[in-house]
Design a protein around this motif. Structure first.
Motif, PDB file in Angstrom:
ATOM      1  N   MET A 170      -1.825  -2.445  -1.941  1.00 16.19           N
ATOM      2  CA  MET A 170      -0.902  -2.316  -2.994  1.00 16.19           C
ATOM      3  C   MET A 170      -0.990  -0.775  -2.968  1.00 16.19           C
ATOM      4  O   MET A 170      -0.163  -0.294  -3.863  1.00 16.19           O
TER       5      MET A 170
ATOM      6  N   ASN B  74       4.896  -2.394  -4.672  1.00 16.07           N
ATOM      7  CA  ASN B  74       4.482  -3.314  -5.882  1.00 16.07           C
ATOM      8  C   ASN B  74       3.305  -2.857  -6.936  1.00 16.07           C
ATOM      9  O   ASN B  74       2.781  -3.688  -7.541  1.00 16.07           O
ATOM     10  N   LYS B  75       2.885  -1.764  -6.445  1.00 14.35           N
ATOM     11  CA  LYS B  75       1.569  -1.314  -7.245  1.00 14.35           C
ATOM     12  C   LYS B  75       2.020  -1.195  -8.691  1.00 14.35           C
ATOM     13  O   LYS B  75       2.968  -0.750  -9.300  1.00 14.35           O
ATOM     14  N   LEU B  76       1.167  -1.743  -9.347  1.00 18.66           N
ATOM     15  CA  LEU B  76       1.219  -1.789 -10.982  1.00 18.66           C
ATOM     16  C   LEU B  76       0.380  -0.542 -11.492  1.00 18.66           C
ATOM     17  O   LEU B  76      -0.814  -0.289 -10.976  1.00 18.66           O
TER      18      LEU B  76
ATOM     19  N   VAL C  68      -4.219  -4.920  -8.987  1.00 13.54           N
ATOM     20  CA  VAL C  68      -3.895  -6.172  -8.391  1.00 13.54           C
ATOM     21  C   VAL C  68      -4.557  -5.791  -6.906  1.00 13.54           C
ATOM     22  O   VAL C  68      -4.390  -4.856  -6.264  1.00 13.54           O
TER      23      VAL C  68
ATOM     24  N   THR D 119       3.934  -9.677  -8.523  1.00 17.54           N
ATOM     25  CA  THR D 119       3.480  -8.883  -9.483  1.00 17.54           C
ATOM     26  C   THR D 119       4.455  -9.008 -10.949  1.00 17.54           C
ATOM     27  O   THR D 119       3.553  -8.648 -11.927  1.00 17.54           O
TER      28      THR D 119
ATOM     29  N   GLU E 148       2.548  -9.203 -14.373  1.00 10.98           N
ATOM     30  CA  GLU E 148       2.574  -8.495 -15.697  1.00 10.98           C
ATOM     31  C   GLU E 148       2.707  -9.231 -16.799  1.00 10.98           C
ATOM     32  O   GLU E 148       2.393  -9.069 -17.999  1.00 10.98           O
TER      33      GLU E 148
END
Lengths: 621, 435
Positions: free
Chosen positions: A518, A527-529, A534, A584, A588
């Protein structure tokens, strides 16, 4: 009379003869009244008419107590043909809006086996409220016709069709096997409605009415002391999160595939999406139901009735590398720092399987983050050809056994009907394909990167990531949190299943690699939050029938994981492009209640891969 | 009872009377159950059958007392008179009677009907007793096979039999009341007690068995079986001389005649009689909705009673009219269903007790007339009991005859009352007779 004395003995013969006859009669009476029970049954069938009161099925709630399924009253018109003398058929046809021919046709059907002129059978199923009201008004004119109240299922939100399943009329085989049911009863046919049929159905009530020789109802038997009331089915508390399910289905719109989310600490299924889906409200109601069912059943392009999450077997692709990495570490063959070369492919076999450019040889952590094919070709052969097993076949079986402990190749034993086992090919299979002793680890090396004959269903994929999140164990995935008001649950869902790899360091390394996927440079870096760590793994499952399937596995947060997910989108190409955003976004939603990445959400919601719009994906490994 | 010889009840056998009263009352209560309907719950309601039965019972009481008032010698003296009057009545009813259920055997009396055939029983009994008690010889003593002796020896037998057969034929063929006609067969028991040769009875018994057998099995095979049995028996038991060969030849040809004749008779029976026999023998496909309905429903009613029954007025078969004729010929179904095996056995024992009591009383008579009459009573009652209950439990063909003292109906109750009370009067009088 002089001879009287001579004939005196005859009085004994006469009296004896009389007594003998009476004795025979008493024996016969004894047999009829005390031994042969068939007469008793006959007398009941003669005089009693059993009227059934149908119970309401149990309601189904989600994990937070939000309603998923409720009941609505429905009215069937039933008929006892031989009591219809003097029925005003013309106005009955008018009310039901059927022709005289149709009336006669149905009447004939009601008279023929398995129906009978004496038995009541359904004349019109699930009438509309309007028809019901009109009938009610004129019922005195329709001799031999009765209105029977039942309930049908209703769904406040058109979601979770596959998981909840549907209810339908029981078939003849089932009636013969299970004495509870009678012809025309409803029974859960798929999904939870089937799995929890016994709990949901409740108990039918019976009223015993007495009839005379003309089959007219005279009154209640014994003033109703033997009558029973219908008991509503138990409520079912589903482990599904209604909002998450709803969101998942919206994200899945226009795509084929499946999403499964599991709570790792309990094995509870948080959502189970199969796309394309359908509105479960389509499969209730009388005439409409069969029409809708036929339409869904014959939709051969979308297969909306097909529950992909449990029954579609996909090659897992790169996500399978996680299992290889764990087994190899557990066997002490590799460690965090083990490096294998990569030359856009697996060097020993001339660059096959191929790999994508990621800057040459990698260590374990980076091999996961960048999903190196070469690395796992090495790893697979290390495991299968390790020295511990002098014979290659034993090494292969060792690998296979270890894989199987993670779930692939076996049915998980979930509470939902019809899950498939997937496939981990056996040595027997390869012996047949290649010939005995004529295949080696390099022949089947693509198994190491999750290709060849390996097949997993999405539920198994989610279970694999759940195992990694739990670092070595899982609870059998199940869709129910509790049955009835006491919220009971089967004990088997409380049993921890330990997999073959218990090396905690191995898990840490793999999880590091998943976290790295990620991060910038990783396969799912887009798609890193910001606020949730994650750990994910992309997969691109090559598919002989067309474009590759996009797979993504992830759990979050890294510490004390709350959700483990698998998503597969058919023919969508690289896993990072469509599956990772879906996973993802849902994480969230589940962990924070909303997403900050509105443009990703918008793009994903609008994508219609089935009809070929918004195709951004590129094919690479 | 009073010791006063002039008292009405002097010498009356109390046990018999009490049994009689018990049967009548239990019968009445069961009629109430059989025809019970919610709208007329009063058992004294004379628009209903149970109310009417009470009127019949009152009538029977008056009749009973009247008989006890009459001098016993009156019955002896006018035995033939009664016989003649009722033979006449039974013939006249065919021409002047009222037609009920297809047969002209009823004299109408307003809302009530009287069936003279019912009263023929006691008249025939009186006549038979009178005839037999007047003879100084037995009906027949020995079985001789000299043809010239045959008529002489059996003259009395033939006369006695004709007292039975004449009413039988009138009732069967003029009135078409098979059940009431067949009752006269019961008097064979009386003849037997008075010395009728066992051979004749065995002959008739065998004939009956053959008759039934030939209905069940094919004719040829019966003939073969018979031949085997008779020849076997003749070699074992009978001296091998000309006489016995002659005897065997007669027996054999008679049997063959019966077997061959049966088919002829059966084919000439009326359809409903054929089907009744078929139902009993279980021959062919019995339609439980039509000809088999009655017996089937009766069996269901009785069979569903269990040990102690469903309780008074709670029989579902009874209450909702599944069994036709349940107040009359099928009254026993009510007992079977509502009182179970215990109740059924009690009723049967009560009836049997009365019959055995009659035999006991008959045997203590000093006068032949009284004894013979007493056996007649016992035989008639037993015939009714055996046929009536036998048909409800499927052991006898459906022959419409009532259960004594039990079934609804004035004629039968009154005729049985007369039959029995004449005997009670004769018995009460026994001590006054000098041998």
């Amino acid at each position: 009379m002089s001879n009287n004395a001579q004939l005196g003995n005859r009085k004994f013969i006469i009296a004896g003869f009389f007594c003998l006859i009476i004795f025979i009669y008493l024996c016969r009476l004894f047999y009829m009244q005390l031994i042969d029970k068939s007469y008793e049954l006959d007398s009941k069938n003669n005089a009693f008419r059993y009227l059934t009161e149908f119970p309401m099925r149990g309601l189904i709630y989600d994990r937070n107590g939000k309603l998923l399924v409720f009941n609505e009253p429905s009215y069937d018109l039933v008929v006892i043909p031989r009591e219809t003398k003097g029925c005003d058929t013309t106005s009955l046809c008018e009310v039901l809006q059927i022709s005289k021919q149709e009336y006669l046709k149905r009447m004939k059907k009601a008279c023929q086996a398995p129906n009978s002129p004496r038995k009541q059978s359904i004349f019109e199923k699930q009438m509309s409220a309007k028809t019901y009201a009109a009938l009610q008004e004129k019922q005195y004119r329709f001799k031999g016709f009765f209105i029977q109240k039942r309930t049908v299922r209703k769904y406040p939100k058109p979601i979770a069709a596959h998981l909840l399943g549907y209810v339908g009329e029981i078939n003849k085989n089932q009636v013969e096997k299970q004495s509870y049911y009678k012809d025309g009863d409803y029974i859960g046919i798929t999904g939870m409605e089937k799995s929890y049929e016994d709990e949901l159905r409740g108990k039918k009530g019976t009223q015993i009415a007495i009839t005379d020789v003309h089959n007219k109802i005279i009154g209640k038997y014994m003033n109703g002391i033997y009558d029973t009331l219908a008991i509503q089915g138990k409520p079912l508390y589903c482990s599904i999160d209604r909002d998450l399910q709803d969101y998942g289905e919206k994200l899945m719109q226009g795509k084929k595939g499946a999403i499964v989310a599991i709570e790792p600490s309990t094995g509870e299924i948080l959502c189970l999406v199969s796309g394309p889906s359908y509105d479960p409200n389509l499969l209730v109601g009388g005439k409409e139901r069969s029409k809708n069912f036929t339409a869904l059943y014959y939709d051969s392009i979308n297969l909306p009735l097909f529950n992909r999450a449990l029954t579609a077997m996909y090659p897992p692709g790169s996500i399978f590398k996680l299992i290889d990495a764990l087994i190899a570490q557990n066997d002490g063959l590799i460690n965090r720092n083990t490096v294998f070369p990569c030359q856009l492919g697996y060097p020993p076999m001339g660059g096959k399987p191929k790999c994508h450019p990621h800057g040459g040889g990698t260590n374990l952590i980076r091999s996961i983050s960048v999903s190196c094919n070469s690395y796992y070709s090495y790893v697979f052969r290390e495991i299968v050809d390790q020295k511990k097993y002098p014979h290659f076949i034993d090494g292969y079986n060792h690998w296979r056994d270890m894989v199987t402990t993670f779930g692939p190749g076996t049915r998980l034993g979930t509470d939902l009907p019809f899950d498939k086992p997937g496939n981990v090919p056996s040595t027997k299979y390869y012996d047949k394909v290649f010939g005995k002793n004529s295949w080696k680890s390099n022949t089947v090396v693509s198994l190491g990167i999750g290709q060849s004959e390996l097949l997993l269903v999405p539920l198994q994929m989610a279970n694999v990531v759940s195992i990694i999140a739990n670092r070595g164990f899982y609870y059998t995935p199940h869709s129910v949190k509790g049955v009835g008001n006491e919220k009971k649950i089967d004990k088997k869902y409380k049993v921890k299943h330990f997999v073959g790899v218990q090396n905690q360091e191995a898990y840490t390394n793999v999880i590091d690699g998943m976290q790295g996927a990620m991060e910038p440079g990783g396969t799912a870096s887009a798609n890193k939050l910001k606020d949730i760590i994650v750990c994910g793994k992309t997969g691109t499952a090559q598919n002989p029938h067309g474009k590759s399937h996009a797979v993504f596995l992830a759990f979050a947060p890294r510490e004390n994981p709350k959700i483990a997910m698998a998503c597969i989108v058919e023919n969508a190409g690289f896993g990072g492009v469509w599956s990772a955003p879906i996973v993802t976004l849902m994480m969230e939603k589940y962990l924070k209640g909303k997403t900050d990445r509105l443009e990703v959400e918008k793009r994903t919601l609008e994508a219609d891969l089935i009809n070929g719009k918004n195709l951004l994906s590129t094919e690479f490994h | 009872m009073s010791r006063d010889q002039n008292s009405l009840l002097f010498g009356v056998d109390r046990i018999t009377v009490i049994t009689y009263i018990a049967l009548v009352i239990i019968g009445w209560l069961n009629i109430y159950a059989a025809v019970f309907n919610e709208d007329h719950q009063n058992i004294f309601d004379t628009t209903q059958k149970y109310g009417k039965q009470l009127i019949w019972i009152s009538g029977a009481t008056i009749i009973a007392f009247s008989i006890l008032l009459i001098d016993a010698n009156f019955f002896t003296a006018f035995a033939y008179g009664f016989y003649g009057v009722f033979i006449l009545a039974n013939i006249l009813v065919v021409f002047y009677g009222r037609e009920i259920k297809g047969s002209k055997s009823w004299f109408g009396l307003g809302g009530f009907g009287i069936q003279p055939a019912e009263f023929m029983k006691f008249a025939a009994n009186l006549a038979l007793a009178k005839f037999l008690s007047n003879q100084n010889i037995l009906v027949s003593q020995q079985f001789r096979l000299k043809m010239r002796d045959l008529f002489k020896n059996y003259k009395n037998t033939f006369v006695a039999l004709s007292f039975i057969i004449v009413p039988l034929l009138i009732i069967k063929f003029m009135q078409d009341e098979t059940g009431l006609a067949l009752v006269f067969i019961a008097f064979i028991v009386v003849l037997y007690r008075e010395g009728l040769n066992v051979g004749i009875i065995i002959f008739f018994l065998l004939a009956t068995i053959l008759f039934i057998l030939s209905l069940i099995v094919t004719k040829i095979s019966i003939l073969i079986i018979l031949l085997a049995i008779i020849s076997g028996a003749s070699f074992l038991f009978i001296k091998r001389n000309k006489k016995s060969l002659f005897f065997i030849a007669i027996l054999f040809s008679a049997s063959a005649g019966i077997v061959l004749g049966t088919n002829y008779v059966y084919n000439h029976l009326q359809n409903h009689q054929k089907t009744r026999i078929d139902v009993l023998l279980g021959r062919g496909v019995v339609n439980l909705k039509k000809e088999g309905y009655n017996v089937n429903q009766a069996k269901i009613a009785i069979g569903s009673g269990g040990l102690i029954g469903k309780g008074y007025l709670k029989g579902t078969q009874t209450k909702y009219d599944f069994v036709p004729e349940q107040d009359t010929d099928f009254i026993f179904c009510t007992v079977g269903e509502e009182w179970g095996f215990v109740g059924s056995a009690c009723v049967i024992f009560l009836e049997l007790f009365l019959i055995l009591r009659c035999i006991f009383l008959a045997e203590r008579q000093r006068s032949d007339f009284s004894r013979i009459y007493g056996y007649g009573v016992a035989a008639v009652l037993f015939f009714h009991l055996a046929i009536n209950i036998g048909m409800t439990i499927g052991l006898m063909p459906v022959i419409g005859i009532p259960l004594p003292f039990f079934s609804y109906g004035g004629s039968s109750l009154w005729s049985f009352t007369i039959l029995l009370f004449i005997f009670i009067k004769l018995d009460a009088n026994r001590l006054l007779i000098l041998r």
